[in-house]
Design a protein around this motif. Structure first.
Motif, PDB file in Angstrom:
ATOM      1  N   GLU A  29       0.812  -1.222   0.000  1.00 10.50           N
ATOM      2  CA  GLU A  29       0.000   0.000   0.000  1.00 10.50           C
ATOM      3  C   GLU A  29       0.845   1.272   0.000  1.00 10.50           C
ATOM      4  N   LEU A  30       0.226   2.322  -0.549  1.00  9.18           N
ATOM      5  CA  LEU A  30       0.795   3.665  -0.546  1.00  9.18           C
ATOM      6  C   LEU A  30      -0.236   4.532   0.195  1.00  9.18           C
ATOM      7  N   ILE A  31       0.108   4.953   1.397  1.00  7.14           N
ATOM      8  CA  ILE A  31      -0.870   5.573   2.287  1.00  7.14           C
ATOM      9  C   ILE A  31      -0.433   6.986   2.647  1.00  7.14           C
ATOM     10  N   ALA A  32      -1.371   7.936   2.562  1.00  3.98           N
ATOM     11  CA  ALA A  32      -1.066   9.321   2.937  1.00  3.98           C
ATOM     12  C   ALA A  32      -1.648   9.638   4.304  1.00  3.98           C
ATOM     13  N   LEU A 158       8.712  -1.345   4.329  1.00  2.14           N
ATOM     14  CA  LEU A 158       7.897  -0.130   4.484  1.00  2.14           C
ATOM     15  C   LEU A 158       8.815   1.063   4.683  1.00  2.14           C
ATOM     16  N   ILE A 159       8.541   2.166   3.979  1.00  4.07           N
ATOM     17  CA  ILE A 159       9.229   3.409   4.336  1.00  4.07           C
ATOM     18  C   ILE A 159       8.195   4.450   4.752  1.00  4.07           C
ATOM     19  N   MET A 160       8.578   5.264   5.720  1.00  3.16           N
ATOM     20  CA  MET A 160       7.731   6.370   6.180  1.00  3.16           C
ATOM     21  C   MET A 160       8.451   7.664   5.798  1.00  3.16           C
ATOM     22  N   VAL A 161       7.767   8.517   5.047  1.00  5.67           N
ATOM     23  CA  VAL A 161       8.412   9.714   4.500  1.00  5.67           C
ATOM     24  C   VAL A 161       7.629  10.946   4.949  1.00  5.67           C
ATOM     25  N   GLU A 194       1.962  14.559   3.821  1.00  7.94           N
ATOM     26  CA  GLU A 194       2.077  15.475   2.677  1.00  7.94           C
ATOM     27  C   GLU A 194       1.111  16.650   2.845  1.00  7.94           C
ATOM     28  N   HIS A 195       1.622  17.851   2.545  1.00  2.00           N
ATOM     29  CA  HIS A 195       0.750  19.032   2.556  1.00  2.00           C
ATOM     30  C   HIS A 195       0.220  19.349   1.168  1.00  2.00           C
ATOM     31  N   ASN A 196       0.941  18.859   0.152  1.00  2.00           N
ATOM     32  CA  ASN A 196       0.515  19.097  -1.225  1.00  2.00           C
ATOM     33  C   ASN A 196      -0.602  18.100  -1.566  1.00  2.00           C
ATOM     34  N   LEU A 197      -1.845  18.619  -1.571  1.00  2.00           N
ATOM     35  CA  LEU A 197      -3.006  17.738  -1.744  1.00  2.00           C
ATOM     36  C   LEU A 197      -3.010  17.044  -3.098  1.00  2.00           C
ATOM     37  N   LYS A 198      -2.544  17.766  -4.111  1.00  2.00           N
ATOM     38  CA  LYS A 198      -2.522  17.194  -5.452  1.00  2.00           C
ATOM     39  C   LYS A 198      -1.618  15.961  -5.479  1.00  2.00           C
ATOM     40  N   VAL A 199      -0.461  16.091  -4.859  1.00  2.00           N
ATOM     41  CA  VAL A 199       0.467  14.965  -4.784  1.00  2.00           C
ATOM     42  C   VAL A 199      -0.173  13.823  -3.988  1.00  2.00           C
ATOM     43  N   ALA A 200      -0.719  14.170  -2.829  1.00  5.44           N
ATOM     44  CA  ALA A 200      -1.280  13.134  -1.943  1.00  5.44           C
ATOM     45  C   ALA A 200      -2.422  12.391  -2.617  1.00  5.44           C
TER      46      ALA A 200
END
Ligand SMILES: Nc1ncnc2c1ncn2[C@@H]1O[C@H](COP(=O)(O)OP(=O)(O)OP(=O)(O)O)[C@@H](O)[C@H]1O
Ligand SMILES: [Mg+2]
Length: 237
Positions: A29-32, A158-161, A194-200
């Motif tokens: 999974e890719l989770i925001a 898993l990485i947390m960024v 992430e603060h950039n909603l478009k990216v998230a």
């Protein structure tokens, strides 16, 4: 579940900054993790990583209880972490910065999915072009790519960024965004703030949205988009 975080309560002194915070990440999974400033997103990652000690709650990783483990043990269990500050070694070259990310100083040769400097350079040629350059001389985008790459050197599942695109010029935002997508496609799960909603919204399979110290919403991108009230309350200004 690969990562299963339940009811974390974390304090800074008397201030109760995580209140029964829960989230989970499954394999692949890719989770925001989203929310306004100061809600507790970074503290959630730090509590998982063992950089701050939660007072109660559990962090299960691959069915192992890693709650309160020191950060190096959480890393050995298989979680990579990219802090907001990136922490590149300014006087080390790109190659040597990558070498610092190898767990216990050794690449696991028995693991066919192990990340090596060579594999990083094949996957991210922009870094290869800068291989001998000192960390201090890299651009912000290159530093972020290096920091994310270094977290792969321990071959985590898993990485947390934390805020990967913060402070980057728009074309670099896209590059780092695509990098996360590419890493996920190799089978590494990702939890990112992430603060950039478009990216998230363009990356995430699912979203966790924090209000002050607690979880306010969780669901898919489509589900969040179907709730403009929640978006307005917890995300938009
Ligand atoms: N080391 C610390 N000591 C005391 N309070 C802290 C510390 N770090 C964070 N806080 C406070 O804890 C709360 C949560 O902070 P945290 O950094 O987790 O928020 P965040 O959601 O990551 O915010 P941002 O989007 O600004 O990065 C905030 O009120 C913050 O001021
Ligand atoms: Mg933060």
């Amino acid at each position: 579940m690969l990562l299963d975080v339940k009811d974390l309560n974390t304090y800074y002194g008397a201030s109760h900054v995580l209140q029964d915070m829960s989230l989970a990440v499954d394999e692949g999974e890719l989770i925001a993790l989203l929310g306004r400033n100061g809600m507790g997103k970074s503290t959630t990652l730090k509590s998982i990583m063992g950089l701050v000690k939660p007072k109660s709650g559990t962090v299960m990783y691959k069915d192992q209880n890693v709650t309160g483990y020191p950060p190096y043990k959480v890393a050995r269990a298989g979680i990579g972490y990219v802090p907001e500050e990136r922490r590149i070694f300014p006087n080390l070259s790109v190659v040597d910065n990558l070498a610092m990310g190898i767990k216990g100083g050794k690449i696991d040769k028995g693991n066919p999915n192990a990340w090596t400097v060579q594999r990083i350079f094949e996957q991210f040629p922009a870094l290869k072009a800068r291989r001998g350059q000192k960390g201090a001389l890299l651009s912000g985008g290159e530093q972020q790519m290096l920091s994310i790459s270094r977290s792969l050197m321990g071959s985590p599942e898993l990485i947390m960024v934390d805020e990967p695109t913060e402070g980057l010029a728009p074309f670099l935002v896209k590059e780092v965004r695509d990098m996360l997508e590419d890493i996920n496609k190799t089978g590494v799960s990702i939890l990112f703030v992430e603060h950039n909603l478009k990216v998230a919204m363009s990356l995430a399979h699912r979203i966790y949205l924090m209000g002050k110290a607690h979880l306010a919403f969780t669901g898919t991108v489509e589900e969040l988009n179907a709730h403009p009230d929640i978006r307005a309350k917890y995300l938009e200004v």
